[in-house]
Design a protein around this motif. Structure first.
Motif, mmCIF file in Angstrom:
data_model
loop_
_atom_site.group_PDB
_atom_site.id
_atom_site.type_symbol
_atom_site.label_atom_id
_atom_site.label_comp_id
_atom_site.label_asym_id
_atom_site.label_seq_id
_atom_site.Cartn_x
_atom_site.Cartn_y
_atom_site.Cartn_z
ATOM 1 N N TRP A 365 0.852 -1.197 0.000
ATOM 2 C CA TRP A 365 0.000 0.000 0.000
ATOM 3 C C TRP A 365 0.881 1.238 0.000
ATOM 4 N N GLU A 366 0.476 2.217 -0.781
ATOM 5 C CA GLU A 366 1.204 3.479 -0.842
ATOM 6 C C GLU A 366 0.199 4.606 -1.063
ATOM 7 N N THR A 367 0.332 5.650 -0.274
ATOM 8 C CA THR A 367 -0.546 6.821 -0.421
ATOM 9 C C THR A 367 0.256 7.963 -1.032
ATOM 10 N N PHE A 368 -0.366 8.733 -1.896
ATOM 11 C CA PHE A 368 0.303 9.856 -2.557
ATOM 12 C C PHE A 368 -0.772 10.847 -2.988
ATOM 13 N N ASN A 369 -0.314 12.048 -3.240
ATOM 14 C CA ASN A 369 -1.200 13.112 -3.706
ATOM 15 C C ASN A 369 -1.351 13.034 -5.221
ATOM 16 N N GLN A 370 -2.586 13.165 -5.665
ATOM 17 C CA GLN A 370 -2.802 13.151 -7.098
ATOM 18 C C GLN A 370 -2.223 14.392 -7.765
ATOM 19 N N GLU A 371 -2.237 15.516 -7.034
ATOM 20 C CA GLU A 371 -1.675 16.749 -7.564
ATOM 21 C C GLU A 371 -0.387 17.063 -6.821
ATOM 22 N N LYS A 372 0.665 17.319 -7.556
ATOM 23 C CA LYS A 372 1.966 17.593 -6.952
ATOM 24 C C LYS A 372 1.916 18.917 -6.199
ATOM 25 N N GLY A 373 2.447 18.886 -4.945
ATOM 26 C CA GLY A 373 2.465 20.094 -4.122
ATOM 27 C C GLY A 373 1.098 20.460 -3.569
ATOM 28 N N PRO A 375 -1.452 21.448 -1.041
ATOM 29 C CA PRO A 375 -1.300 21.951 0.342
ATOM 30 C C PRO A 375 -2.388 21.455 1.289
ATOM 31 N N LYS A 376 -3.309 20.641 0.822
ATOM 32 C CA LYS A 376 -4.393 20.194 1.693
ATOM 33 C C LYS A 376 -3.854 19.364 2.828
ATOM 34 N N LEU A 377 -4.399 19.606 3.997
ATOM 35 C CA LEU A 377 -3.981 18.862 5.182
ATOM 36 C C LEU A 377 -4.910 17.673 5.388
ATOM 37 N N LEU A 378 -4.361 16.467 5.214
ATOM 38 C CA LEU A 378 -5.166 15.257 5.364
ATOM 39 C C LEU A 378 -4.268 14.140 5.842
ATOM 40 N N ASP A 379 -4.662 13.523 6.916
ATOM 41 C CA ASP A 379 -3.932 12.362 7.421
ATOM 42 C C ASP A 379 -4.629 11.090 6.950
ATOM 43 N N MET A 380 -3.957 10.289 6.124
ATOM 44 C CA MET A 380 -4.502 9.023 5.624
ATOM 45 C C MET A 380 -3.744 7.895 6.289
ATOM 46 N N VAL A 381 -4.439 7.119 7.039
ATOM 47 C CA VAL A 381 -3.827 6.007 7.765
ATOM 48 C C VAL A 381 -4.354 4.705 7.170
ATOM 49 N N VAL A 382 -3.441 3.833 6.773
ATOM 50 C CA VAL A 382 -3.799 2.535 6.217
ATOM 51 C C VAL A 382 -3.403 1.468 7.214
ATOM 52 N N ILE A 418 1.747 -13.825 4.861
ATOM 53 C CA ILE A 418 1.091 -12.559 5.154
ATOM 54 C C ILE A 418 -0.010 -12.820 6.165
ATOM 55 N N PRO A 419 0.099 -12.317 7.388
ATOM 56 C CA PRO A 419 -0.909 -12.618 8.402
ATOM 57 C C PRO A 419 -2.223 -11.925 8.090
ATOM 58 N N SER A 420 -3.285 -12.516 8.581
ATOM 59 C CA SER A 420 -4.600 -11.904 8.423
ATOM 60 C C SER A 420 -4.794 -10.860 9.499
ATOM 61 N N THR A 421 -5.918 -10.145 9.421
ATOM 62 C CA THR A 421 -6.159 -9.055 10.364
ATOM 63 C C THR A 421 -6.559 -9.558 11.731
ATOM 64 N N ALA A 422 -7.033 -10.786 11.789
ATOM 65 C CA ALA A 422 -7.475 -11.303 13.089
ATOM 66 C C ALA A 422 -6.325 -11.963 13.808
ATOM 67 N N GLY A 423 -6.110 -11.553 15.075
ATOM 68 C CA GLY A 423 -5.095 -12.178 15.914
ATOM 69 C C GLY A 423 -3.698 -11.811 15.567
ATOM 70 N N THR A 424 -3.445 -10.763 14.792
ATOM 71 C CA THR A 424 -2.088 -10.341 14.439
ATOM 72 C C THR A 424 -1.937 -8.872 14.773
ATOM 73 N N SER A 425 -0.683 -8.483 14.801
ATOM 74 C CA SER A 425 -0.415 -7.082 15.077
ATOM 75 C C SER A 425 -0.708 -6.239 13.861
ATOM 76 N N SER A 426 -0.902 -4.970 14.049
ATOM 77 C CA SER A 426 -1.190 -4.044 12.952
ATOM 78 C C SER A 426 -0.117 -2.979 12.895
ATOM 79 N N SER A 427 0.123 -2.538 11.690
ATOM 80 C CA SER A 427 1.083 -1.451 11.484
ATOM 81 C C SER A 427 0.342 -0.305 10.848
ATOM 82 N N LEU A 428 0.758 0.855 11.162
ATOM 83 C CA LEU A 428 0.131 2.061 10.638
ATOM 84 C C LEU A 428 1.127 2.783 9.771
ATOM 85 N N ARG A 429 0.647 3.295 8.650
ATOM 86 C CA ARG A 429 1.494 4.131 7.791
ATOM 87 C C ARG A 429 0.698 5.371 7.466
ATOM 88 N N THR A 430 1.330 6.525 7.607
ATOM 89 C CA THR A 430 0.664 7.798 7.351
ATOM 90 C C THR A 430 1.194 8.407 6.067
#
Length: 430
Positions: A365-373, A375-382, A418-430
């Motif tokens: 998973w990778e998050t990026f802005n569709q428009e370069k530069g 300035p909108k402030l948005l925190d996207m957590v996957v 690749i562990p499933s979401t149940a019973g495994t740890s989770s990682s957050l990426r912003t």
């Protein structure tokens, strides 16, 4: 022996062999002595063949061929004949039947004998004879057979090619071209029998074999009401056909190899001088380049291998909210979070991804802005399972996890698990 009856001399002679003989009879009862000359021509049945050779110019291995011979009675006596078994050094390689196999020829009569000859080899036969015994004839009649049977010969021609495939010509591949995941491409192959020999055949892929699923036996009792219902509602009929086709394709790909080549008809009998059209359909539920051989077995011939290739592109993953996308398989949904106040509560939107392939697929998973530069402030957590390694400036993965962690040098990552979401740890990426 002789006797006199009413002043007439009656003479009876019996000859046990066939010859001409002059006999002089002396009558001594009444003087003076008189002589009587008697001449007899004794015959036995004599039959001959008008042609002592039977040649089969067009003959195929295992296929009976018909011919005729004629018997001629050369005498005025009836003659009984009977055909025997084949003889000679090559008699075991063939067989023959005669019709009629026995009978009686009248005086100076001819008889036509029908011969059905079968060669079980493609060797040239020159040492095969059949004997015909005639009663009271010292030697039998001899009929000699000459033949050279042709073996089974089958050729293969692609529907878009004019030249047949043979062992001496270079191999021609069945190229199914580019294909999307869950798509299908059909090619046709023409199989021609150039002989009068009917032969069973089996055609299938060597590795990516696709066999249709067997229909359940209990479904037969519901065919009538279901057919009536489908006729009344065309929409349901189309849906039922699509569902049936989907189950059929899933059955072909149930072996978990990612692709399957389905041949129809896959087996049967290739008739004499018949040209049969084979439909080969390629299915795939996983991307990749596939190569296989189409194995064609006909009768007792050596198998013929026809190379096949297929390039599958696309993605077997799809978002459940959208369903499978036939054309644009990389298209994703638009996730709408609505209007919210800055600094308000966190808004979550769950997305379910389905994997329709038989293999585990790694997701980055990778998050990026569709428009370069932007300035909108948005925190996207996957949120997902254990994090994948970071990448350096060149885009290469940094093994061992995060570069800033003191434990990263000792931790090993298992990328295949690749562990499933149940019973495994989770990682957050912003």
């Amino acid at each position: 022996c002789f006797f006199i009856w009413r002043d007439v001399l009656c003479l009876s002679l019996i000859f046990l062999l066939c010859y001409e003989r002059d006999v002089i009879c002396v009558c001594a009862s009444v003087p003076p002595r008189s002589h009587l000359s008697v001449q007899a021509n004794v015959q036995l049945p004599q039959v001959c063949l008008l042609s002592c050779e039977l040649v089969f110019s067009e003959l195929y291995v295992g296929v009976p061929a018909r011919g005729t011979v004629r018997l001629f009675n050369q005498t005025l006596l009836p003659a009984s004949f009977c055909w025997g078994e084949l003889q000679g050094p090559q008699a075991s390689l063939c067989s023959a039947t005669f019709s009629p196999s026995a009978g009686t020829l009248g005086p100076s009569a001819e008889a036509e004998i029908s011969v059905e000859f079968t060669a079980n080899t493609d060797r040239e036969l020159t040492e095969v004879i059949a004997l015909c015994s005639v009663k009271d004839m010292k030697d039998p009649l001899v009929l000699v057979f000459f033949s050279k049977a042709q073996p089974l010969r089958v050729s293969y021609v692609l529907s878009d090619s004019a030249e047949p495939l043979s062992r001496d010509s270079p191999a021609v591949a069945l190229d199914f071209g580019p294909l999307l995941v869950h798509g299908a491409v059909k090619k046709q192959l023409l199989m021609t029998n150039h002989t009068a020999i009917a032969a069973p055949f089996v055609v299938e892929a060597e590795y990516f074999t696709g066999r249709p699923p067997s229909p359940p036996a209990a479904c037969g009792s519901h065919i009538g009401p279901r057919t009536t219902l489908l006729r009344r509602h065309r929409t349901l009929a189309h849906k039922a056909e699509d569902q049936t086709h989907k189950e059929f394709v899933n059955g072909l790909l149930s072996h978990g190899k990612g692709a399957a080549f389905f041949v129809q008809p896959a087996s049967g009998t290739l008739g004499p001088f018949e040209t049969l059209t084979l439909d080969i359909t390629a299915f795939a539920n996983m991307w990749g380049d596939y190569r296989d051989d189409l194995v064609c077995r006909v009768g007792g011939l050596d198998p013929v291998l026809i190379p096949m290739s297929m390039r599958v592109r696309g993605c077997p993953l799809f978002f459940q909210i959208m369903g499978p996308q036939t054309e644009n398989q990389t298209r994703g949904p638009i996730v709408r979070f609505g209007t919210h106040i800055s600094g308000g509560d966190t808004v979550s939107r769950p997305l379910r991804i389905n994997n329709s392939s038989p293999y585990d697929i790694r997701l980055d998973w990778e998050t990026f802005n569709q428009e370069k530069g932007d300035p909108k402030l948005l925190d996207m957590v996957v949120s997902y399972g254990e994090a994948f390694p970071l990448k350096d400036a060149d885009g290469n993965e940094v093994l061992g996890g995060s570069t800033g962690s003191t434990e990263s040098g000792e931790r090993r990552w298992d990328w295949d698990n690749i562990p499933s979401t149940a019973g495994t740890s989770s990682s957050l990426r912003t």
